[in-house]
Design a protein around this motif. Structure first.
Motif, PDB file in Angstrom:
ATOM      1  N   GLY A   1       0.813  -1.213   0.000  1.00  0.00           N
ATOM      2  CA  GLY A   1       0.000   0.000   0.000  1.00  0.00           C
ATOM      3  C   GLY A   1       0.843   1.257   0.000  1.00  0.00           C
ATOM      4  O   GLY A   1       0.335   2.358   0.201  1.00  0.00           O
ATOM      5  N   GLY A   2       2.125   1.099  -0.212  1.00  0.00           N
ATOM      6  CA  GLY A   2       3.088   2.193  -0.158  1.00  0.00           C
ATOM      7  C   GLY A   2       4.367   1.697   0.503  1.00  0.00           C
ATOM      8  O   GLY A   2       4.419   0.585   1.049  1.00  0.00           O
TER       9      GLY A   2
ATOM     10  N   TRP B   1      -1.648  -3.450   9.866  1.00  0.00           N
ATOM     11  CA  TRP B   1      -1.595  -2.695   8.613  1.00  0.00           C
ATOM     12  C   TRP B   1      -1.982  -3.574   7.429  1.00  0.00           C
ATOM     13  O   TRP B   1      -2.657  -3.123   6.504  1.00  0.00           O
ATOM     14  CB  TRP B   1      -0.216  -2.090   8.367  1.00  0.00           C
ATOM     15  CG  TRP B   1      -0.156  -1.423   7.025  1.00  0.00           C
ATOM     16  CD1 TRP B   1       0.549  -1.802   5.928  1.00  0.00           C
ATOM     17  CD2 TRP B   1      -0.918  -0.267   6.627  1.00  0.00           C
ATOM     18  NE1 TRP B   1       0.295  -0.961   4.864  1.00  0.00           N
ATOM     19  CE2 TRP B   1      -0.604  -0.008   5.264  1.00  0.00           C
ATOM     20  CE3 TRP B   1      -1.813   0.566   7.274  1.00  0.00           C
ATOM     21  CZ2 TRP B   1      -1.168   1.045   4.560  1.00  0.00           C
ATOM     22  CZ3 TRP B   1      -2.374   1.618   6.562  1.00  0.00           C
ATOM     23  CH2 TRP B   1      -2.044   1.853   5.223  1.00  0.00           C
TER      24      TRP B   1
ATOM     25  N   ALA C   1      -4.694  -2.484   4.819  1.00  0.00           N
ATOM     26  CA  ALA C   1      -4.313  -2.295   3.414  1.00  0.00           C
ATOM     27  C   ALA C   1      -5.163  -3.146   2.481  1.00  0.00           C
ATOM     28  O   ALA C   1      -5.587  -2.684   1.412  1.00  0.00           O
ATOM     29  CB  ALA C   1      -2.831  -2.623   3.233  1.00  0.00           C
TER      30      ALA C   1
ATOM     31  N   LEU D   1       1.734   6.386   1.519  1.00  0.00           N
ATOM     32  CA  LEU D   1       0.588   5.746   0.889  1.00  0.00           C
ATOM     33  C   LEU D   1       0.550   5.933  -0.628  1.00  0.00           C
ATOM     34  O   LEU D   1       0.921   6.996  -1.144  1.00  0.00           O
ATOM     35  CB  LEU D   1      -0.710   6.293   1.477  1.00  0.00           C
ATOM     36  CG  LEU D   1      -0.938   6.062   2.970  1.00  0.00           C
ATOM     37  CD1 LEU D   1      -2.229   6.748   3.407  1.00  0.00           C
ATOM     38  CD2 LEU D   1      -0.987   4.583   3.303  1.00  0.00           C
TER      39      LEU D   1
ATOM     40  N   PHE E   1      -5.702   4.797  -1.212  1.00  0.00           N
ATOM     41  CA  PHE E   1      -6.263   5.215   0.065  1.00  0.00           C
ATOM     42  C   PHE E   1      -6.840   6.630  -0.020  1.00  0.00           C
ATOM     43  O   PHE E   1      -6.117   7.573  -0.366  1.00  0.00           O
ATOM     44  CB  PHE E   1      -5.185   5.175   1.152  1.00  0.00           C
ATOM     45  CG  PHE E   1      -4.566   3.823   1.346  1.00  0.00           C
ATOM     46  CD1 PHE E   1      -5.055   2.951   2.300  1.00  0.00           C
ATOM     47  CD2 PHE E   1      -3.494   3.410   0.555  1.00  0.00           C
ATOM     48  CE1 PHE E   1      -4.499   1.695   2.472  1.00  0.00           C
ATOM     49  CE2 PHE E   1      -2.926   2.157   0.714  1.00  0.00           C
ATOM     50  CZ  PHE E   1      -3.437   1.296   1.678  1.00  0.00           C
TER      51      PHE E   1
ATOM     52  N   LEU F   1      -7.073   9.315   1.643  1.00  0.00           N
ATOM     53  CA  LEU F   1      -6.538   9.876   2.881  1.00  0.00           C
ATOM     54  C   LEU F   1      -7.284  11.121   3.335  1.00  0.00           C
ATOM     55  O   LEU F   1      -7.504  11.320   4.530  1.00  0.00           O
ATOM     56  CB  LEU F   1      -5.042  10.182   2.710  1.00  0.00           C
ATOM     57  CG  LEU F   1      -4.308  10.632   3.975  1.00  0.00           C
ATOM     58  CD1 LEU F   1      -4.402   9.574   5.066  1.00  0.00           C
ATOM     59  CD2 LEU F   1      -2.858  10.961   3.663  1.00  0.00           C
TER      60      LEU F   1
ATOM     61  N   ARG G   1       1.111  12.364   2.392  1.00  0.00           N
ATOM     62  CA  ARG G   1       0.549  11.008   2.328  1.00  0.00           C
ATOM     63  C   ARG G   1       1.375  10.004   3.125  1.00  0.00           C
ATOM     64  O   ARG G   1       1.268   8.793   2.922  1.00  0.00           O
ATOM     65  CB  ARG G   1       0.417  10.555   0.875  1.00  0.00           C
ATOM     66  CG  ARG G   1      -0.608  11.365   0.090  1.00  0.00           C
ATOM     67  CD  ARG G   1      -0.937  10.722  -1.251  1.00  0.00           C
ATOM     68  NE  ARG G   1      -1.578   9.429  -1.139  1.00  0.00           N
ATOM     69  CZ  ARG G   1      -2.878   9.256  -0.893  1.00  0.00           C
ATOM     70  NH1 ARG G   1      -3.679  10.295  -0.698  1.00  0.00           N
ATOM     71  NH2 ARG G   1      -3.374   8.026  -0.825  1.00  0.00           N
TER      72      ARG G   1
END
Length: 374
Positions: free
Chosen positions: A139-140, A171, A175, A311, A315, A317, A327
């Motif tokens: 997810g990043g 997480w 995610a 991210l 997402f 955010l 992010r």
């Protein structure tokens, strides 16, 4: 979910104390972690080490007629633990009368991540702070920032490793809800926060911590601790018993009317954020011993690390944390994501309920037309 605990009978209470004593024996000996090379320490393991498991039994696959999936296991198939996976391992979901459904793959993964992080933190002790470590992408980009005091002892490092391992597992659940998947184009939202995930993850952290404190080699310690924990949790012995437990909660926690990988397979999801976790137990079971309560690693070590995630686009955010300008988030933001997911889940449940009502109405109307006129 209501938990049935009942009264503790004396012979069973003695058995419980004996099992707990065996688990605690590992706590009073020196740490013995897996033997890792420098390359193994500097190369983080994959987030998913063991591919496991879908909650439910006889689940169908979308577009694949007649194929069915049941990821359950019996007590005699568990086998010996192998750090980062081994051919002697058996993994799957097993029902326990005190710990609910346990995903052995999740449990072993979190134990091994605890062991890995222990070796990693130990190798960075004495270096100039802060220490920055990249833990891969999910997810990043995930970055671990450590502030390791020179006076920190082995026991504290083990606890710190367990805390970070659990945060990483949390997480993963977050995610996957937002569309992150291990295999491209195969969404994993169907399994995010399934009824056994968080509890199995935290159980793995507890076992990993105890294995690291054992005088045995890590794999031997884990094998013994898993066996003892299955006894403590009063695990059922056969595939049929776990299958029956799954059937008990069909249409309450999951449904087989949807096919993998539909996000609507799970009806209930476990998103608890308390400092402890209690398992979901099958309501029809009348249990003599109480549910096994798991405590999360203490927050006293929280100022020693930051788990940072930059991210990607999956997402929303701004909807989750509007005040965030960048992010990059940390483990301190995870609870906000879980709150957002709970709102999503409420809307999803409402949508499923409306669809169910419409479907039932169509059946009723068809039934009225099909009835022969008198």
């Amino acid at each position: 979910m209501k938990l049935f605990t009942g009264n503790i009978r004396r012979p069973l209470f003695a058995k419980l104390l004996a099992s707990q004593f065996l688990l605690l024996l590992a706590l009073f000996t020196s740490a013995k972690a897996p033997h890792l090379t420098l390359k193994e320490i500097t190369t983080p393991p994959p987030r998913i080490i063991r591919a496991c498991c879908s909650f439910g039994v006889d689940l169908s696959y979308a577009g694949i007629p007649f194929a069915k999936r049941s990821d359950i296991i019996s007590i005699d198939q568990i086998g010996e633990h192998g750090y980062m996976g081994g051919k002697e391992e058996g993994n799957g979901i097993i029902y326990t009368k005190r710990g609910g459904f346990i995903d052995l793959g999740h449990m072993r993964d979190c134990a091994d991540w605890t062991a890995y992080l222990y070796k990693l933190i130990q190798s960075k002790q004495g270096l100039a702070n802060p220490v920055l470590i990249t833990l891969g992408t999910e997810g990043g980009t995930k970055t671990l920032e450590l502030e390791i005091p020179t006076e920190i002892d082995s026991t504290e490092i083990i606890q710190l490793a367990g805390k970070i391992a659990y945060e990483l597992s949390l997480w993963h659940e977050i995610a996957t809800w937002f569309g992150v998947s291990y295999v491209p184009m195969l969404p994993e939202r169907y399994s995010s926060f399934s009824p056994e995930d968080l509890y199995s993850n935290l159980l793995g952290v507890e076992l990993g911590i105890n294995a690291l404190k054992s005088e045995l080699e890590y794999n031997d310690a884990m094998t013994q601790l898993i066996d003892q924990m299955m006894s403590t949790l009063d695990a059922v012995t056969t595939l049929e018993e776990t299958y029956s437990a799954m059937e008990e909660v069909e249409n309450f926690w999951w449904t087989r009317t949807k096919s993998l990988p539909s996000k609507k397979i799970l009806i209930e999801r476990y998103t608890e954020t308390n400092c402890y976790l209690l398992p979901w137990l099958v309501p029809s079971e009348i249990n003599i011993l109480p549910a096994y309560k798991l405590m999360k690693p203490e927050d006293s070590l929280s100022d020693l690390y930051k788990l940072k995630i930059k991210l990607n686009h999956k997402f929303p955010l701004k909807d989750i944390i509007p005040e965030h300008e960048k992010r990059t988030i940390t483990q301190n933001d995870f609870e906000r994501f879980v709150v957002y997911i709970n709102h999503d889940l409420a809307h999803l449940t409402e949508k499923i309920l409306r669809q169910s009502i419409r479907k039932q109405k169509r059946k009723d109307i068809k039934s009225d037309f099909d009835e022969p006129s008198s």
